[in-house]
Design a protein around this motif. Structure first.
Motif, PDB file in Angstrom:
ATOM      1  N   LEU A 329       0.825  -1.211   0.000  1.00  0.00           N
ATOM      2  CA  LEU A 329       0.000   0.000   0.000  1.00  0.00           C
ATOM      3  C   LEU A 329       0.852   1.251   0.000  1.00  0.00           C
ATOM      4  O   LEU A 329       0.546   2.218  -0.715  1.00  0.00           O
ATOM      5  CB  LEU A 329      -0.932  -0.022   1.220  1.00  0.00           C
ATOM      6  CG  LEU A 329      -1.817   1.206   1.422  1.00  0.00           C
ATOM      7  CD1 LEU A 329      -2.760   1.395   0.237  1.00  0.00           C
ATOM      8  CD2 LEU A 329      -2.614   1.077   2.719  1.00  0.00           C
ATOM      9  N   ASN A 330       1.915   1.282   0.768  1.00  0.00           N
ATOM     10  CA  ASN A 330       2.772   2.466   0.818  1.00  0.00           C
ATOM     11  C   ASN A 330       3.380   2.775  -0.550  1.00  0.00           C
ATOM     12  O   ASN A 330       3.425   3.938  -0.978  1.00  0.00           O
ATOM     13  CB  ASN A 330       3.882   2.272   1.850  1.00  0.00           C
ATOM     14  CG  ASN A 330       3.383   2.448   3.274  1.00  0.00           C
ATOM     15  OD1 ASN A 330       2.473   3.224   3.527  1.00  0.00           O
ATOM     16  ND2 ASN A 330       3.965   1.715   4.208  1.00  0.00           N
ATOM     17  N   GLU A 331       3.851   1.746  -1.233  1.00  0.00           N
ATOM     18  CA  GLU A 331       4.413   1.958  -2.568  1.00  0.00           C
ATOM     19  C   GLU A 331       3.320   2.363  -3.555  1.00  0.00           C
ATOM     20  O   GLU A 331       3.553   3.174  -4.466  1.00  0.00           O
ATOM     21  CB  GLU A 331       5.123   0.690  -3.032  1.00  0.00           C
ATOM     22  CG  GLU A 331       6.358   0.356  -2.207  1.00  0.00           C
ATOM     23  CD  GLU A 331       7.075  -0.894  -2.698  1.00  0.00           C
ATOM     24  OE1 GLU A 331       6.744  -1.376  -3.803  1.00  0.00           O
ATOM     25  OE2 GLU A 331       7.950  -1.400  -1.968  1.00  0.00           O
ATOM     26  N   PHE A 332       2.135   1.827  -3.372  1.00  0.00           N
ATOM     27  CA  PHE A 332       0.994   2.169  -4.222  1.00  0.00           C
ATOM     28  C   PHE A 332       0.612   3.642  -4.037  1.00  0.00           C
ATOM     29  O   PHE A 332       0.364   4.361  -5.015  1.00  0.00           O
ATOM     30  CB  PHE A 332      -0.182   1.258  -3.866  1.00  0.00           C
ATOM     31  CG  PHE A 332      -1.431   1.492  -4.664  1.00  0.00           C
ATOM     32  CD1 PHE A 332      -1.470   1.241  -6.030  1.00  0.00           C
ATOM     33  CD2 PHE A 332      -2.594   1.933  -4.047  1.00  0.00           C
ATOM     34  CE1 PHE A 332      -2.629   1.430  -6.764  1.00  0.00           C
ATOM     35  CE2 PHE A 332      -3.759   2.122  -4.768  1.00  0.00           C
ATOM     36  CZ  PHE A 332      -3.779   1.875  -6.134  1.00  0.00           C
ATOM     37  N   LEU A 333       0.571   4.108  -2.805  1.00  0.00           N
ATOM     38  CA  LEU A 333       0.241   5.506  -2.542  1.00  0.00           C
ATOM     39  C   LEU A 333       1.292   6.445  -3.131  1.00  0.00           C
ATOM     40  O   LEU A 333       0.970   7.545  -3.591  1.00  0.00           O
ATOM     41  CB  LEU A 333       0.117   5.743  -1.035  1.00  0.00           C
ATOM     42  CG  LEU A 333      -1.069   5.064  -0.335  1.00  0.00           C
ATOM     43  CD1 LEU A 333      -0.950   5.212   1.181  1.00  0.00           C
ATOM     44  CD2 LEU A 333      -2.396   5.629  -0.826  1.00  0.00           C
ATOM     45  N   ALA A 334       2.544   6.008  -3.131  1.00  0.00           N
ATOM     46  CA  ALA A 334       3.620   6.835  -3.684  1.00  0.00           C
ATOM     47  C   ALA A 334       3.460   7.019  -5.187  1.00  0.00           C
ATOM     48  O   ALA A 334       3.901   8.026  -5.747  1.00  0.00           O
ATOM     49  CB  ALA A 334       4.976   6.220  -3.362  1.00  0.00           C
ATOM     50  N   LEU A 335       2.813   6.043  -5.855  1.00  0.00           N
ATOM     51  CA  LEU A 335       2.577   6.160  -7.295  1.00  0.00           C
ATOM     52  C   LEU A 335       1.560   7.249  -7.610  1.00  0.00           C
ATOM     53  O   LEU A 335       1.582   7.839  -8.688  1.00  0.00           O
ATOM     54  CB  LEU A 335       2.076   4.816  -7.859  1.00  0.00           C
ATOM     55  CG  LEU A 335       3.049   3.640  -7.777  1.00  0.00           C
ATOM     56  CD1 LEU A 335       2.355   2.350  -8.244  1.00  0.00           C
ATOM     57  CD2 LEU A 335       4.285   3.908  -8.617  1.00  0.00           C
ATOM     58  N   ARG A 336       0.610   7.454  -6.662  1.00  0.00           N
ATOM     59  CA  ARG A 336      -0.370   8.540  -6.698  1.00  0.00           C
ATOM     60  C   ARG A 336      -1.442   8.408  -7.769  1.00  0.00           C
ATOM     61  O   ARG A 336      -2.373   9.202  -7.814  1.00  0.00           O
ATOM     62  CB  ARG A 336       0.312   9.910  -6.822  1.00  0.00           C
ATOM     63  CG  ARG A 336       1.324  10.209  -5.746  1.00  0.00           C
ATOM     64  CD  ARG A 336       1.647  11.690  -5.716  1.00  0.00           C
ATOM     65  NE  ARG A 336       0.513  12.455  -5.229  1.00  0.00           N
ATOM     66  CZ  ARG A 336       0.265  12.703  -3.942  1.00  0.00           C
ATOM     67  NH1 ARG A 336       1.078  12.231  -3.007  1.00  0.00           N
ATOM     68  NH2 ARG A 336      -0.787  13.413  -3.592  1.00  0.00           N
ATOM     69  N   ASP A 337      -1.356   7.426  -8.653  1.00  0.00           N
ATOM     70  CA  ASP A 337      -2.351   7.319  -9.712  1.00  0.00           C
ATOM     71  C   ASP A 337      -2.430   5.880 -10.204  1.00  0.00           C
ATOM     72  O   ASP A 337      -1.466   5.108 -10.088  1.00  0.00           O
ATOM     73  CB  ASP A 337      -1.980   8.251 -10.872  1.00  0.00           C
ATOM     74  CG  ASP A 337      -3.123   8.406 -11.868  1.00  0.00           C
ATOM     75  OD1 ASP A 337      -4.286   8.196 -11.468  1.00  0.00           O
ATOM     76  OD2 ASP A 337      -2.854   8.732 -13.041  1.00  0.00           O
ATOM     77  N   GLY A 338      -3.596   5.502 -10.776  1.00  0.00           N
ATOM     78  CA  GLY A 338      -3.753   4.195 -11.384  1.00  0.00           C
ATOM     79  C   GLY A 338      -4.108   3.098 -10.393  1.00  0.00           C
ATOM     80  O   GLY A 338      -4.193   3.312  -9.186  1.00  0.00           O
TER      81      GLY A 338
END
Length: 359
Positions: A329-338
């Motif tokens: 989730l943390n890495e996903f939030l860092a992507l900010r999109d998609g």
């Protein structure tokens, strides 16, 4: 002629002043026609990540439940400090609030009068929270306790193992599973829309926060050692486990993705997140597993008000599982999109595979 020039000059100055005023008024809101995100959510208070949903969010199975959610006055929401939301990292984040409640249906996440284990609407609780907190992250996981009634289905599979004369539980599940998932979708949509409405009423615009809808991981798979396919571990038939892992959870995830698309939420798919780390998959080495095995709280059996909850932790993500979900989730939030799917990487930990790669 001189008077005409004076009026003309005054008119030019007035026009310039208006243009400057328009630039000052609108310039901070757009650049090349595109809105510029505000530096942080509106309001006052610390930046706070919030989680809403059911047992997979509350921390059921992760242990160390807060005293107020471990039975007193009928509250069995089982919120754990080991839940993934407590491990979320985000720039400037100071607090993490878990509003999820074990067993919660979508209606209890949504606005309304539905309660779960004595607790009222989670969206209403969020409305109270944003009065003195700023929320840049909202994570929701809900739906399995609605029409699919996933926990009840697991119980039926347990009964089928116990009674060899009964048909496999997957026989009945196959016949109506898709229709149950279809019936679930609009309920999840309403819950997510109500959360968005709460934030909108508090002055939030979509650029102020990330809204994530998660799906569910497969807690137990077909590759269980035979010596653990019993009451000491995971009492299920192999064909039932195979259908749940291959079809049941996958169809559930597709339904939740539809809900994410309809509400504009980002979708984080956990359907394959537990592959190789399901309950009982570690054999003698239980530390490799990210989900609880059949868990019976013997100390609760002697108390009438607790006995019916003695098995509640079974087949939920454990503390290690929540830590892995948090990493993804943390890495996903860092992507900010998609959208993305949580998959184990070469390092053995969960990472978000962007949707195009995962597909």
């Amino acid at each position: 002629m001189r008077r005409f020039r004076w009026w003309w000059g005054a008119l030019v100055l007035a026009a310039v002043a208006v243009l400057v005023g328009l630039f000052v008024f609108f310039g901070a809101e757009s650049r090349n026609g595109q809105p510029i995100p505000r530096p942080s959510p509106p309001g006052n208070g610390p930046l706070t990540a919030v989680a809403l949903g059911d047992s997979t969010v509350s921390g059921e199975g992760a242990g160390m439940y807060t005293a107020d959610t471990n039975g007193p006055n009928g509250n069995w929401c089982h919120r754990s400090p080991n839940a993934f939301i407590q491990k979320v990292k985000f720039p400037g984040l100071l607090e993490r609030v878990n509003l999820a409640c074990s067993g919660a249906p979508a209606e209890q996440v949504a606005l309304g009068d539905v309660k779960q284990w004595t607790e009222g609407s989670q969206a209403e609780q969020l409305a109270a929270l944003v009065k003195d907190h700023r929320v840049p992250v909202v994570v929701i996981a809900v739906g399995a306790n609605d029409d699919p009634k996933f926990s009840a289905q697991v119980t039926e599979c347990f009964k089928a193992w116990f009674s060899p004369d009964l048909p496999s539980c997957s026989v009945a599940m196959k016949q109506g599973w898709q229709s149950k998932v279809d019936a679930m979708v609009p309920k999840v949509v309403k819950a997510v829309d109500d959360v968005k409405a709460v934030l909108a009423r508090a002055g939030y615009v979509p650029a102020d926060y990330q809204l994530v809808l998660q799906s569910y991981a497969t807690p137990v798979g077909p590759g269980i050692p035979e010596e653990l396919r019993n009451l000491n571990g995971c009492p299920f038939r192999p064909d039932d486990l195979q259908w749940i892992a291959r079809d049941g959870v996958t169809m559930l995830s597709r339904g939740l993705k539809q809900a994410a698309q309809q509400t504009g939420a980002r979708f984080l798919d956990l359907a394959k997140a537990g592959a190789g780390h399901e309950a009982c998959s570690g054999g003698a080495d239980q530390s490799r597993e990210w989900f609880t095995r059949l868990t019976l709280k013997l100390s609760d059996l002697g108390q009438a008000d607790r006995a019916q909850h003695a098995l509640q932790e079974s087949f939920h993500p454990n503390a290690n599982g929540h830590a892995e979900v948090a990493n993804c989730l943390n890495e996903f939030l860092a992507l900010r999109d998609g959208n993305a799917t949580c998959l184990a990487g070469p390092d053995g930990h969960l990472h978000p595979a962007p949707e195009v790669v995962a597909r």
